[in-house]
Write a protein that holds these residues in place. Structure first.
Motif, PDB file in Angstrom:
ATOM      1  N   SER B 155       0.866  -1.183   0.000  1.00  0.00           N
ATOM      2  CA  SER B 155       0.000   0.000   0.000  1.00  0.00           C
ATOM      3  C   SER B 155       0.901   1.232   0.000  1.00  0.00           C
ATOM      4  N   GLY B 156       0.301   2.403  -0.241  1.00  0.00           N
ATOM      5  CA  GLY B 156       1.076   3.644  -0.240  1.00  0.00           C
ATOM      6  C   GLY B 156       1.861   3.809   1.058  1.00  0.00           C
ATOM      7  N   GLY B 157       1.199   3.550   2.179  1.00  0.00           N
ATOM      8  CA  GLY B 157       1.833   3.692   3.480  1.00  0.00           C
ATOM      9  C   GLY B 157       2.972   2.698   3.680  1.00  0.00           C
ATOM     10  N   GLU B 158       2.762   1.466   3.205  1.00  0.00           N
ATOM     11  CA  GLU B 158       3.801   0.441   3.345  1.00  0.00           C
ATOM     12  C   GLU B 158       5.045   0.804   2.537  1.00  0.00           C
ATOM     13  N   LYS B 159       4.813   1.359   1.345  1.00  0.00           N
ATOM     14  CA  LYS B 159       5.951   1.770   0.510  1.00  0.00           C
ATOM     15  C   LYS B 159       6.765   2.851   1.198  1.00  0.00           C
ATOM     16  N   LYS B 160       6.070   3.826   1.786  1.00  0.00           N
ATOM     17  CA  LYS B 160       6.774   4.932   2.447  1.00  0.00           C
ATOM     18  C   LYS B 160       7.526   4.426   3.674  1.00  0.00           C
ATOM     19  N   ARG B 161       6.927   3.497   4.375  1.00  0.00           N
ATOM     20  CA  ARG B 161       7.623   2.923   5.527  1.00  0.00           C
ATOM     21  C   ARG B 161       8.868   2.162   5.074  1.00  0.00           C
ATOM     22  N   THR B 180       6.966  12.684   1.265  1.00  0.00           N
ATOM     23  CA  THR B 180       6.784  11.425   1.984  1.00  0.00           C
ATOM     24  C   THR B 180       5.397  11.333   2.606  1.00  0.00           C
ATOM     25  N   ASP B 181       4.769  12.477   2.855  1.00  0.00           N
ATOM     26  CA  ASP B 181       3.443  12.457   3.480  1.00  0.00           C
ATOM     27  C   ASP B 181       2.308  12.182   2.500  1.00  0.00           C
ATOM     28  N   SER B 182       2.596  12.266   1.198  1.00  0.00           N
ATOM     29  CA  SER B 182       1.489  12.101   0.254  1.00  0.00           C
ATOM     30  C   SER B 182       0.982  10.659   0.279  1.00  0.00           C
ATOM     31  N   GLY B 183      -0.296  10.521   0.271  1.00  0.00           N
ATOM     32  CA  GLY B 183      -0.919   9.197   0.256  1.00  0.00           C
ATOM     33  C   GLY B 183      -0.887   8.475   1.591  1.00  0.00           C
ATOM     34  N   LEU B 184      -0.540   9.168   2.665  1.00  0.00           N
ATOM     35  CA  LEU B 184      -0.505   8.504   3.965  1.00  0.00           C
ATOM     36  C   LEU B 184      -1.735   8.873   4.790  1.00  0.00           C
ATOM     37  N   ASP B 185      -2.327   7.858   5.453  1.00  0.00           N
ATOM     38  CA  ASP B 185      -3.387   8.190   6.400  1.00  0.00           C
ATOM     39  C   ASP B 185      -2.716   8.636   7.701  1.00  0.00           C
ATOM     40  N   ILE B 186      -3.506   9.066   8.646  1.00  0.00           N
ATOM     41  CA  ILE B 186      -2.956   9.732   9.823  1.00  0.00           C
ATOM     42  C   ILE B 186      -2.086   8.785  10.662  1.00  0.00           C
ATOM     43  N   ASP B 187      -2.478   7.496  10.718  1.00  0.00           N
ATOM     44  CA  ASP B 187      -1.686   6.543  11.506  1.00  0.00           C
ATOM     45  C   ASP B 187      -0.329   6.288  10.865  1.00  0.00           C
ATOM     46  N   ALA B 188      -0.362   6.084   9.543  1.00  0.00           N
ATOM     47  CA  ALA B 188       0.887   5.827   8.819  1.00  0.00           C
ATOM     48  C   ALA B 188       1.797   7.051   8.901  1.00  0.00           C
ATOM     49  N   LEU B 189       1.196   8.230   8.831  1.00  0.00           N
ATOM     50  CA  LEU B 189       1.973   9.469   8.909  1.00  0.00           C
ATOM     51  C   LEU B 189       2.689   9.565  10.264  1.00  0.00           C
ATOM     52  N   ARG B 190       1.966   9.217  11.312  1.00  0.00           N
ATOM     53  CA  ARG B 190       2.529   9.261  12.663  1.00  0.00           C
ATOM     54  C   ARG B 190       3.715   8.293  12.784  1.00  0.00           C
ATOM     55  N   VAL B 209      10.610  17.704   1.769  1.00  0.00           N
ATOM     56  CA  VAL B 209      10.003  18.413   0.653  1.00  0.00           C
ATOM     57  C   VAL B 209       8.513  18.109   0.705  1.00  0.00           C
ATOM     58  N   THR B 210       7.706  19.119   0.870  1.00  0.00           N
ATOM     59  CA  THR B 210       6.276  18.845   1.028  1.00  0.00           C
ATOM     60  C   THR B 210       5.418  20.008   0.553  1.00  0.00           C
ATOM     61  N   HIS B 211       4.242  19.659   0.141  1.00  0.00           N
ATOM     62  CA  HIS B 211       3.283  20.641  -0.327  1.00  0.00           C
ATOM     63  C   HIS B 211       2.450  21.162   0.848  1.00  0.00           C
ATOM     64  N   TYR B 212       2.232  20.241   1.822  1.00  0.00           N
ATOM     65  CA  TYR B 212       1.310  20.561   2.915  1.00  0.00           C
ATOM     66  C   TYR B 212       2.033  20.723   4.245  1.00  0.00           C
ATOM     67  N   GLN B 213       1.381  21.444   5.108  1.00  0.00           N
ATOM     68  CA  GLN B 213       1.933  21.721   6.422  1.00  0.00           C
ATOM     69  C   GLN B 213       1.793  20.513   7.343  1.00  0.00           C
ATOM     70  N   ARG B 214       0.826  19.624   7.035  1.00  0.00           N
ATOM     71  CA  ARG B 214       0.441  18.529   7.926  1.00  0.00           C
ATOM     72  C   ARG B 214       1.626  17.739   8.490  1.00  0.00           C
ATOM     73  N   LEU B 215       2.572  17.376   7.609  1.00  0.00           N
ATOM     74  CA  LEU B 215       3.730  16.580   8.026  1.00  0.00           C
ATOM     75  C   LEU B 215       4.529  17.297   9.118  1.00  0.00           C
ATOM     76  N   LEU B 216       4.523  18.640   9.035  1.00  0.00           N
ATOM     77  CA  LEU B 216       5.367  19.424   9.933  1.00  0.00           C
ATOM     78  C   LEU B 216       4.805  19.502  11.357  1.00  0.00           C
ATOM     79  N   ASN B 217       3.562  19.001  11.528  1.00  0.00           N
ATOM     80  CA  ASN B 217       3.036  18.847  12.887  1.00  0.00           C
ATOM     81  C   ASN B 217       3.744  17.696  13.591  1.00  0.00           C
ATOM     82  N   TYR B 218       4.258  16.781  12.794  1.00  0.00           N
ATOM     83  CA  TYR B 218       4.859  15.573  13.355  1.00  0.00           C
ATOM     84  C   TYR B 218       6.386  15.619  13.332  1.00  0.00           C
ATOM     85  N   ILE B 219       6.926  16.214  12.273  1.00  0.00           N
ATOM     86  CA  ILE B 219       8.372  16.403  12.223  1.00  0.00           C
ATOM     87  C   ILE B 219       8.578  17.922  12.229  1.00  0.00           C
TER      88      ILE B 219
END
Lengths: 435, 264
Positions: B155-161, B180-190, B209-219
């Motif tokens: 899955s997208g999340g498994e690939k990123k992991r 790296t955050d694209s295509g990740l649900d919230i659990d996979a992102l965490r 490198v990211t389009h959205y701020q979301r990842l930066l809540n975690y890193i």
């Protein structure tokens, strides 16, 4: 003396020279079948590039060699063929140059399965043999199937009784030992209702000279039967190998096959498969060739009835100045509604001189079907090479890994671990370019 | 973390690059010191993914000007594999699938190749198995991953992991995480973010490198850069990302234009 020209004109009849020395079969119908086959051989000619079915495959080289049938058997000991053994195999039939070798075959009896050969005492199976042997392969327009049938003297016979399920494979090993000879392997597999078995049909060689293998295989699956068929063509690189295989699937039966072609100067594999209602097949193939080899696979998948499923993935890896041919025809008959068919031909060229001809053909006469097919020919994907390089692998190591993986994807589908491992090693050796 | 007197890992100076004759990078400047986490944000087409690929050595881009130094060495002279051995790691936005190659074999081969070039010992299959299983815990990965073909059917999340697992194994000096955050649900992102945070230390650095701020809540980044039309047009702290989230990328562009007019 024959000049090449006259040899070619009468080539098929020249191959028949020793046929009259065959003893008559106790099965009357078989003698009639042979006579009919001889008639066809005499009427047919060797196919040329002008024949649609042979337009990419030039076999004129075959007709320059006057192969003789095998008259004397070669004595082999178990130790000579030990390296061909498949450790999981519960039983093994060995033919040397097309002649049954009882001392090399295993006699182990398995309940519900009869593994025997035509010249053995087959009084128990006479009706079955007569109903199936020679009944599924059509030789009217097929010179090589006719030739094999004209020489039908012995055959590997495997009968799996109703409700019998065996996971360990049955190994049928055809060994070529004599140069300048023609041999005519023959195999019949009948899988009765609700039975399950795995068979490995294996062509190997113990010598390097030219020879001609002309084989015919018939596989019959009755209702709900399940067959895994692994076909390994690892003949010597000077061999000519022409094979015809007919598979008949009755209602709700399941045929899974993987065929690999590594050997032969020229090889041709014709697979003809008929699907009845709710039956399923997966037909996967890999041709891995180099130098001046030619490997041709022709498949015909006939969706004769509704609700059948077919899957086909055929791959070729072609190096040197070798030439691979794939022709995959899928026929969906008018009443074959709800057919589900997927076909994919993927090809990898390793050199500038390598050549691939691929022709997926989908003919649909029903209106409620799900069919897809596609073909790709190419070199390795640059993004994939970059991905591996970005992980520290050299470009050469990356390319070797991707080439190996391309072939291994098919080998992985072989459900016999030791054979899978052996063939993976062959793929690794043949796809590794040293720096 | 921003450290006093930490050494410069990456120095990009006036980098210009084209693809098929079109200029994508138009004078990019960036300095990354060890211990730091940088985020590069920007709208689609701003050149941020191109920049990641150029750092990793993708051959599709032509470098037309500028310099890139990794620990003082000219990175642009090196082949992609040499960059990887020197400590660059790119986590791909779209990791490729390699049916037919078992993940454990692939991971061990890359590990041993890189280790050998760094003058370290190789690990045999058993040693590597212990090593990789330890790293997998970091990413809460099922050991079954090792026996599957590389990324095939993941899955997208498994690939990123799996990408971050490779990062953990190859131990880079500079990791670049492309979307790296694209295509990740919230659990996979965490999970992915947690892995990245644990791998960050005072001797390495990370570019997100990211389009959205979301990842930066975690890193949480030390620096946020906004990229537009092939340049970094604004740099700030982590609060810049939040401002971008509420005001959009247009705001930076307008502000920048205004600043440019003011100085003109």
């Amino acid at each position: 003396m024959n000049s090449p020209q006259t040899l070619k004109a009468d080539y098929l009849t020249s191959l028949l020279t020793d046929q009259p020395y065959l003893s008559a079969s106790p099965l009357t119908y078989l003698n009639a079948l042979r006579a009919e086959a001889i008639d066809r051989v005499s009427a047919l000619t060797v196919p040329t590039l002008r024949d649609e079915e042979w337009r990419f495959t030039d076999i004129s080289m075959l007709t320059k060699t006057p192969f003789k049938p095998v008259r004397e058997t070669t004595e082999l000991k178990l130790i000579d063929i030990k390296h061909f053994h498949i450790e999981e195999a519960i039983t093994r039939l060995v033919f040397i140059d097309g002649i049954y070798a009882p001392h090399l075959s295993s006699e182990q009896k398995i309940k519900g399965i009869s593994v025997t050969h035509l010249k053995a005492d087959h009084s128990l199976h006479t009706a079955t043999i007569e109903a199936h042997l020679g009944r599924h392969i059509k030789f009217n327009d097929n010179a090589f199937a006719a030739l094999n049938t004209a020489f039908l003297n012995d055959a590997a016979l495997i009968f799996v009784s109703r409700d019998t399920k065996v996971t360990q494979p049955i190994h049928v090993l055809f060994i070529a030992t004599q140069k300048d000879t023609a041999n005519y392997p023959r195999l019949l597999l009948l899988s009765e209702s609700n039975s399950k078995a795995t068979i490995v049909e294996d062509y190997v060689s113990l010598q390097d000279g030219p020879y001609f293998t002309n084989s015919v295989t018939e596989i019959v699956l009755l209702d709900n039967a399940h067959i895994n068929h692994i076909r390994v063509q690892r003949e010597s690189t000077k061999a000519f190998h022409i094979a015809n295989c007919a598979v008949s699937l009755d209602r709700a039966s399941n045929y899974q096959s993987v065929s690999v072609a590594f050997g032969s100067r020229i090889s041709r594999y014709n697979l003809n498969l008929r699907l009845d209602e709710q039956s399923e097949c997966a037909v996967d193939g890999l041709a891995l060739i180099s130098e001046r080899q030619l490997a041709d696979t022709h498949t015909f998948i006939d969706h004769a009835k509704p609700h059948a499923v077919s899957r086909q993935m055929h791959k070729c890896i072609v190096g040197g100045s070798a030439h691979a041919v794939f022709n995959g025809q899928i026929m969906v008959r008018q009443n074959a509604q709800r057919t589900d068919s997927k076909q994919s031909s993927r090809n990898l060229l390793l050199t500038n001189k390598a050549r691939i001809d691929t022709k997926p053909q989908l003919e649909i006469f029903a209106d409620d079907v799900k069919c897809t097919h596609g073909a790709t020919i190419g070199q390795l994907d640059k993004e994939e090479v970059f991905y591996l390089q970005s992980r520290g692998l050299s470009e050469l190591a990356a390319r070797n890994m991707l080439t190996y993986a391309f072939g291994a994807e098919i080998i992985e589908r072989i459900p016999v671990p030791s054979l899978k491992l052996t063939l993976e090693k062959t793929v690794l050796e043949q796809t590794t370019i040293q720096s | 973390m921003i450290l006093k007197n930490s050494k410069i890992l990456l120095e990009v100076c006036d980098l210009r690059a084209t693809v098929n004759g079109t200029e994508i990078l138009k004078g990019l400047n960036l300095t990354v010191r060890s211990g730091e986490i940088h985020a590069i944000m920007g709208p689609n087409g701003s050149g941020k993914s191109t920049f990641s690929k150029i750092l990793a050595g993708h051959s599709a881009y032509e470098i037309t000007g500028g310099t890139v130094l990794l620990e003082g060495k000219n990175l642009l002279d090196l082949a992609p594999e040499e960059r990887a051995r020197a400590g660059i790691f790119l986590a791909f936005q779209y990791p490729i699938e390699i049916p037919g190659v078992v993940n454990s074999q692939f991971l061990r081969l890359t590990y041993n190749t890189v280790q050998t070039h760094r003058g370290h010992e190789e690990l045999d299959p058993l040693e590597f198995d212990d090593f990789v299983r330890e790293k997998m815990k970091l990413l809460e990965m099922n050991p079954d991953f090792l026996e599957r073909s590389v990324n095939e059917g993941f899955s997208g999340g498994e690939k990123k992991r799996n990408e971050i697992l490779q990062m953990a194994i190859l131990d880079p000096r500079l990791a670049i995480l492309d979307e790296t955050d694209s295509g990740l649900d919230i659990d996979a992102l965490r999970i992915v973010a947690n892995g990245v945070n644990q791998l960050a230390n005072e001797n390495n650095a990370t570019i997100l490198v990211t389009h959205y701020q979301r990842l930066l809540n975690y890193i949480v980044p030390d620096y946020v850069h906004v990229m537009e039309a092939g340049r970094i047009i604004k740099t700030g702290g982590k609060e810049l990302a939040l401002e971008l989230e509420t005001r959009g990328y247009d705001w930076v562009g307008i502000e920048n234009d205004a600043a440019a007019r003011a100085t003109a």
